[in-house]
Design an enzyme around this catalytic site. Structure first.
Site, PDB file in Angstrom:
ATOM      1  N   LYS A   1      43.335   6.140 -34.649  1.00  0.00           N
ATOM      2  CA  LYS A   1      42.017   5.963 -34.044  1.00  0.00           C
ATOM      3  C   LYS A   1      40.990   5.784 -35.153  1.00  0.00           C
ATOM      4  O   LYS A   1      41.057   6.489 -36.167  1.00  0.00           O
ATOM      5  CB  LYS A   1      41.671   7.187 -33.183  1.00  0.00           C
TER       6      LYS A   1
ATOM      7  N   GLU B   1      26.459  16.025 -28.089  1.00  0.00           N
ATOM      8  CA  GLU B   1      27.685  16.543 -28.713  1.00  0.00           C
ATOM      9  C   GLU B   1      27.446  17.762 -29.595  1.00  0.00           C
ATOM     10  O   GLU B   1      26.957  17.649 -30.718  1.00  0.00           O
ATOM     11  CB  GLU B   1      28.349  15.420 -29.526  1.00  0.00           C
TER      12      GLU B   1
ATOM     13  N   GLU C   1      41.542   8.448 -26.458  1.00  0.00           N
ATOM     14  CA  GLU C   1      40.399   8.698 -27.363  1.00  0.00           C
ATOM     15  C   GLU C   1      40.045  10.183 -27.374  1.00  0.00           C
ATOM     16  O   GLU C   1      39.761  10.770 -28.413  1.00  0.00           O
ATOM     17  CB  GLU C   1      39.152   7.964 -26.827  1.00  0.00           C
TER      18      GLU C   1
ATOM     19  N   GLU D   1      30.070  -0.802 -24.655  1.00  0.00           N
ATOM     20  CA  GLU D   1      29.932   0.662 -24.673  1.00  0.00           C
ATOM     21  C   GLU D   1      28.856   1.100 -25.685  1.00  0.00           C
ATOM     22  O   GLU D   1      28.011   1.951 -25.389  1.00  0.00           O
ATOM     23  CB  GLU D   1      31.280   1.302 -25.030  1.00  0.00           C
TER      24      GLU D   1
HETATM   25  C1  LIG Z   1      30.064   7.613 -31.764  1.00  0.00           C
HETATM   26  C2  LIG Z   1      29.381   7.832 -30.649  1.00  0.00           C
HETATM   27  O1  LIG Z   1      29.921   8.509 -29.578  1.00  0.00           O
HETATM   28  C3  LIG Z   1      31.104   9.288 -29.702  1.00  0.00           C
HETATM   29  C4  LIG Z   1      30.929  10.441 -28.809  1.00  0.00           C
HETATM   30  C5  LIG Z   1      31.250  10.369 -27.467  1.00  0.00           C
HETATM   31  C6  LIG Z   1      31.996   9.278 -26.989  1.00  0.00           C
HETATM   32  C7  LIG Z   1      32.512   8.341 -27.838  1.00  0.00           C
HETATM   33  C8  LIG Z   1      33.342   7.241 -27.325  1.00  0.00           C
HETATM   34  O2  LIG Z   1      33.716   7.246 -26.142  1.00  0.00           O
HETATM   35  O3  LIG Z   1      33.658   6.293 -28.041  1.00  0.00           O
HETATM   36  C9  LIG Z   1      32.309   8.439 -29.322  1.00  0.00           C
HETATM   37  O4  LIG Z   1      33.476   8.960 -29.880  1.00  0.00           O
HETATM   38  C10 LIG Z   1      27.984   7.376 -30.479  1.00  0.00           C
HETATM   39  O5  LIG Z   1      27.381   7.646 -29.455  1.00  0.00           O
HETATM   40  O6  LIG Z   1      27.444   6.746 -31.411  1.00  0.00           O
HETATM   41 MG   LIG Z   2      34.750   5.217 -26.381  1.00  0.00          MG
END
Ligand SMILES: C=C(O[C@H]1C=CC=C(C(=O)O)[C@@H]1O)C(=O)O
Ligand SMILES: [Mg+2]
Length: 460
Positions: free
Chosen positions: A218, A267, A311, A446
């Site tokens: 990842k 987070e 993920e 996203e």
């Molecule tokens: C890296 C980010 O989110 C992280 C945290 C939650 C979900 C994430 C995702 O689904 O990719 C990312 O890992 C960001 O918001 O810049």
């Molecule tokens: Mg993601």
């Protein structure tokens, strides 16, 4: 650490100065309870003192810290977790602290943050932000469930005149606690530009190929959005709008020599209260629905979506392992739940544990950062890929930011959904977890939604 119990500012100061028996200046910290004041008003008033300001709030807990100026600064580059902790402990040993309250977040605090990767040279964009920078503010407001607390931290030596110093402090405090300044509505955007979006999608493709070749499992990739505003950004207005719109988040701002790193991140990296430890696995993302039923359907799909679950799972298993060294009683549910935010929803797994004797919040965040929600798996390989391929300096984006107090309590979040504001310009950052079956266009979309919390409060 010497604790003193007198009540009046003058007499507490006098008593503290009396304790200083050598020639060195010492940091004196005095905390008093005050009447209710809006944390943002305190923040706005501080502009008159022309000092860097820090804002921290956990919107879910109605918890706020506002720091004004710097009575002392702790900086570190290499080995930054250990170095910062050592300097902080030395400072506590020397300081004279008067805090009769002892509730978490009151008394002498260090507030600050770090860069994502100390292994890269800073670009000019982030030149004012050290790889690790913590400040003990001169004035600080703490708001928690037990009330409103005002702390002053001041350097003094054996020759300092307590009455004179108390006079200066009182004059500044009067400025800071004056109620009801007018909050402006906030800026509007003149233009915005995504930095090299096509190249970024190519990099996502390269990452999936590297994963295909088993170079990593990842890799989290971030991109930048440049924004030009119609006027110099009023940080208080931005914070006000973030607090109003981003529930379940940590709303923060760190001013540094005129620049400001600001955001609303959902987070949590780690929270420590006594020996109780909380952490969060947050990874896997979907948009919110336009209707209740659509929203529910999207959430259900997210819960069972293989790509998003993978993920997420990388984060859960890494955090589980990382905590093991420093904690007992680690509890992690075996399935994530949905964590809804205004603009998107995430997969969320909470982590609770008990801190083992002899360890601190620095041990925990030093071990956790970067989690696979921001770096990748394995850590070294993914960081190497990011260093080599990502066309931006993350600076403090994606890194630990937060506070800690003199009793070992503290809370750190991962600085996502954030941007660096420089006068009438801003750089916003957003990233996403790239796994084996990531689609570059879907990852692009996203990240586009992840810009919206900041973009909308800047008037976009
Ligand atoms: C890296 C980010 O989110 C992280 C945290 C939650 C979900 C994430 C995702 O689904 O990719 C990312 O890992 C960001 O918001 O810049
Ligand atoms: Mg993601």
């Amino acid at each position: 650490m010497i604790e003193i119990k007198e009540e009046l500012l003058e007499s507490v100061l006098e008593g503290a100065i009396h304790e200083i028996d050598d020639n060195a200046a010492k940091l004196i910290s005095i905390t008093r309870k005050i009447d209710a004041i809006e944390p943002l008003h305190f923040f706005v008033n501080a502009k008159q003192l022309a000092k860097d300001r820090t804002f921290w709030s956990s919107t879910a807990d109605q918890f706020y810290i506002v720091g004004i100026g710097k009575a002392h600064t702790i900086r570190a580059d290499s080995n930054r977790f250990q170095k910062t902790e050592k300097l902080w402990r030395n400072l506590l040993d020397e300081a004279i602290i008067h805090n009769p309250f002892q509730t978490p977040g009151t008394g002498m605090l260090a507030l600050g943050g770090m860069s994502f990767d100390p292994g890269i040279r800073k670009s000019s964009l982030w030149e004012k932000f050290d790889h690790s920078l913590f400040a003990i503010p001169e004035y600080m407001l703490t708001v928690n469930e037990s009330g409103y607390f005002l702390t002053v931290n001041v350097q003094a030596d054996a020759e300092t005149n307590a009455n004179k110093l108390a006079g200066i402090i009182r004059r500044n405090e009067e400025v800071l606690i004056k109620p009801r300044p007018v909050l402006s509505a906030g800026p509007s955007i003149q233009w915005q530009e995504e930095v090299a979006p096509r190249d970024w999608m190519d990099t996502v493709k390269d990452a999936t190929e590297a994963i295909e070749q088993n170079e990593a499992d990842k890799i989290v990739l971030a991109r930048e959005l440049r924004v030009k505003l119609d006027s110099t950004v009023d940080i208080a207005a931005v914070l006000n709008n973030l607090i109003k719109t981003q529930s379940n988040s940590f709303v923060f701002a760190f001013e540094q020599g005129g620049d400001c790193f600001v955001g609303a991140t959902p987070e949590r990296l780690a929270k420590i209260e006594g020996t109780n430890v909380l952490s969060t696995c947050l990874a896997g993302t979907a948009p919110r629905g336009k209707t209740v039923s659509e929203d529910k359907r999207i959430g259900e799909n997210l819960l069972y979506d293989e790509k998003n679950r993978s993920e997420h799972e990388f984060v859960v298993s890494m955090i589980k392992q990382a905590m093991d060294q420093y904690c007992t009683d680690i509890e992690i549910p075996d399935k994530p739940v949905i964590y809804p935010l205004k603009n998107l929803q995430h997969l969320y797994t909470p982590v609770t544990a008990t801190l083992k004797d002899g360890y601190s919040i620095f041990d925990i965040i030093g071990e956790l950062h970067p989690t696979p929600a921001l770096g990748g798996v394995p850590r070294d390989e993914s960081l190497e890929f990011i260093r080599e391929h990502e066309q931006l300096d993350r600076g403090w984006y994606g890194a630990p930011i937060g506070w800690l107090d003199s009793n070992g309590n503290g809370e750190f979040a991962v600085a996502i959904r954030s941007g660096l504001i420089q006068g009438d310009e801003a750089s916003l950052f957003a990233g996403c977890g790239v796994v084996r079956d990531s689609d570059p266009l879907a990852e692009y979309e996203e990240t586009a939604i992840k810009f919206t919390p900041m973009l909308s409060v800047l008037g976009g």
